[in-house]
Design a protein around this motif. Structure first.
Motif: not given
Length: 572
Positions: A40-67
């Motif tokens: 395409d003439a533009l970059i980004g595909g479906a990602t550019a039009r998405s909410e951009g959420m990513i599913w990452v178990p053991n991400n740093p924010d979750a690791r910092n939760l107390q429990d």
């Protein structure tokens, strides 16, 4: 046809969504010479039009939760959850790799591209009753970022987000901003924040920016990855459709198209989108069911034809061929034209969906990927194909909006004049506008209103699931997803099956290497994103799984290709 860049690259990446850009940036970071080619003439595909959420178990924010559980316990829980929700086509080994490598890919994207993500504490896995499910631990949203320092030419190459993610024809709205925009006229703090966005946007437009430089959601992922590639000396070519893969001594060694050939020492990573990326191949996916593709179509060769000479195996054994989402089609006479996904609006109080017979047929608040098959089962035999109507009253429309129509003070006139939004003074009037039986529509709404007042949907159990309730309105009681339709006028939009990605893709192993019919790796060929079969085999059990897998396996593919290069250099 001569080579456009003879032997000047180690790796070619086909496609400029999250998978392709992450792969190219990782390759550059490892010292490889990489080029991204985009049809395409533009970059980004479906990602550019998405909410951009990513599913990452053991991400740093979750690791910092107390429990927070131990790393090993969370890996086991995430794997158990995917196994429990993926049906008969679950790829356990690739799922293990995904869960283990996703935090590394996230850390790389943050370091190399400057991306920042924040844990969405309200996002729950889509099947909250399943073993291993969590609330607010695995899904992250990209944080908005000002791209004023981005190369202006590259900025102009970005595909625009969906119109529901912009206001004023260019001001991006992050998912985290939604509450402020909904409460703009109700909260002084929200008014101040939204006004600040608008003032900065006005200043940027006066300074010559084609739209606001503050980007959000999937758009900011694409922008920051692409800018990272530019800074590291990578090449991004647009308007370059790949028509075939070049083979050399049994190995994929480049790509060819009408613009010439590009050769690569190590091979090619396919991240060009899935089977749904071209109109010709989409029909093969879903058969006779009429539907629309929400991501923009590209002029690309169907995936099976592209890899035919390599012996690559296409994995068709999936429970669903695409990632379904109900969609409406906004007429071209309206600024926000084109296919529009209806994700959360179906769960709001005062909203129901009726089939062409005027009756409810499913729990409207259920996962969008499951709602469309229910629509097809209930209405697919209709002469006009599978479809339904999403219906609301005046109070709910002005409070929550509907599809591309924002809440008050967004004007309804353009949508009404275009015939996109139907209206009626009474449910019977609205039924006539939809060409549905008035008596049946009246009865359906009256029955639903009784359930809404009691807070219990006796027909379809709407609001019983924690997922349903999470998409409703927490301030509404007794059930956050159920509200009566009783304030005239009444409104409706026609919905049809839509998709936001393909689940039919290339068979790949845990290193993202494309496999042939015999289960052996095709030398020099990797795949990530929708070009590769998903680990869940046709289910979609969590927000962010699509882009999460795309970035993770794009990263894994580049590392595997680099490992091959390092081994080869060691032998020389």
């Amino acid at each position: 046809m001569g080579a456009l860049f003879p032997d000047s690259f180690d790796l070619i990446v086909v496609g400029s969504g999250a998978a392709g850009l992450t792969a190219a940036l990782a390759a550059l970071d490892q010292g490889m010479r990489a080029v991204v080619v985009e049809a395409d003439a533009l970059i980004g595909g479906a990602t550019a039009r998405s909410e951009g959420m990513i599913w990452v178990p053991n991400n740093p924010d979750a690791r910092n939760l107390q429990d927070a559980p131990s790393v090993e316990a969370e890996e086991d829980a995430a794997l158990s959850y995917l196994r429990a929700t993926s049906g008969n086509f679950f790829d356990q080994e690739r799922a293990r790799t995904y869960i283990r490598m996703a935090p590394r890919a996230l850390a790389f994207a943050e370091k190399a591209a400057g991306l920042r993500f924040a844990l969405n504490r309200l996002s729950r896995d889509y099947n909250p009753e399943a073993v291993g499910a969590t609330l607010g631990r695995r899904a992250l949203n990209p944080l908005p970022a000002s791209m004023r320092r981005m190369d202006r030419k590259l900025f102009g190459m970005l595909r625009h987000p969906l119109g529901t993610m912009m206001v004023l024809k260019g001001l991006s709205i992050a998912s985290q901003d939604t509450g402020d925009y909904l409460n703009f006229g109700r909260s002084p703090a929200a008014f101040a924040r939204v006004s600040g966005h608008a003032l900065r946007y006005a200043a940027e437009r006066l300074a010559g920016w084609p739209r606001g430089a503050r980007l959000a959601n999937g758009n900011v992922i694409v922008a920051q990855l692409a800018e990272g590639i530019r800074v590291q000396g990578g090449t991004i070519l647009t308007g370059w459709p790949v028509e075939r893969l070049l083979m050399k001594r049994g190995r994929v060694a480049g790509v060819a198209g009408r613009l010439g050939e590009i050769h690569a020492q190590k091979g090619v990573i396919l991240a060009s989108g899935g089977f749904n990326a071209s109109h010709a191949s989409r029909a093969k996916l879903v058969g006779s069911h009429r539907h629309v593709a929400i991501p923009a179509e590209a002029d690309i060769r169907p995936l099976d034809e592209l890899v035919a000479e390599t012996g690559a195996h296409l994995a068709r054994d999936v429970s669903q061929p695409v990632l379904w989402a109900p969609a409406s089609v906004v007429p071209s006479s309206i600024d926000r034209s084109g296919p529009w996904p209806h994700f959360g609006d179906r769960a709001k109080p005062g909203v129901i969906c009726l089939g062409p017979d005027g009756r409810r047929f499913a729990n409207e608040a259920q996962i969008y990927h499951d709602f469309v098959p229910a629509m097809i089962t209930a209405t697919g035999a209709h002469p006009e194909g599978a479809h339904c109507w999403i219906i609301t009253d005046h109070r709910a429309l002005r409070r929550y909006g509907l599809g591309p129509i924002g809440p008050f003070p967004v004007r309804l006139g353009p949508y009404l004049r275009a015939g996109y939004l139907k209206a009626g003074r009474t449910p019977a009037d609205l039924a006539k506008a939809m060409n549905l039986p008035p008596e049946v529509v009246q009865d359906s709404i009256a029955r639903f209103n009784g359930f809404a007042r009691a807070g219990k949907d006796k027909d379809f159990g709407r609001g019983e699931s924690a997922y349903d309730r999470g998409n409703g309105d927490a301030s509404h009681s007794p059930n956050p997803t159920l509200g009566p339709l009783e304030q005239a006028p009444y409104y409706a939009i026609r919905l049809v099956p839509g998709d936001i990605g393909s689940f039919v893709g290339l068979r790949v192993d845990s290193s993202a290497r494309v496999m042939d019919e015999n289960g052996s790796a095709v030398p020099g060929l990797w795949a990530a994103g929708s070009a590769a079969a998903p680990v869940t085999g046709g289910t979609y059990p969590a927000a962010g799984l699509t882009i999460g897998q795309a970035m993770t396996f794009g990263y894994v593919a580049a590392l595997d290709a680099c490992h091959e290069q390092l081994e080869e250099r060691a032998r020389q």
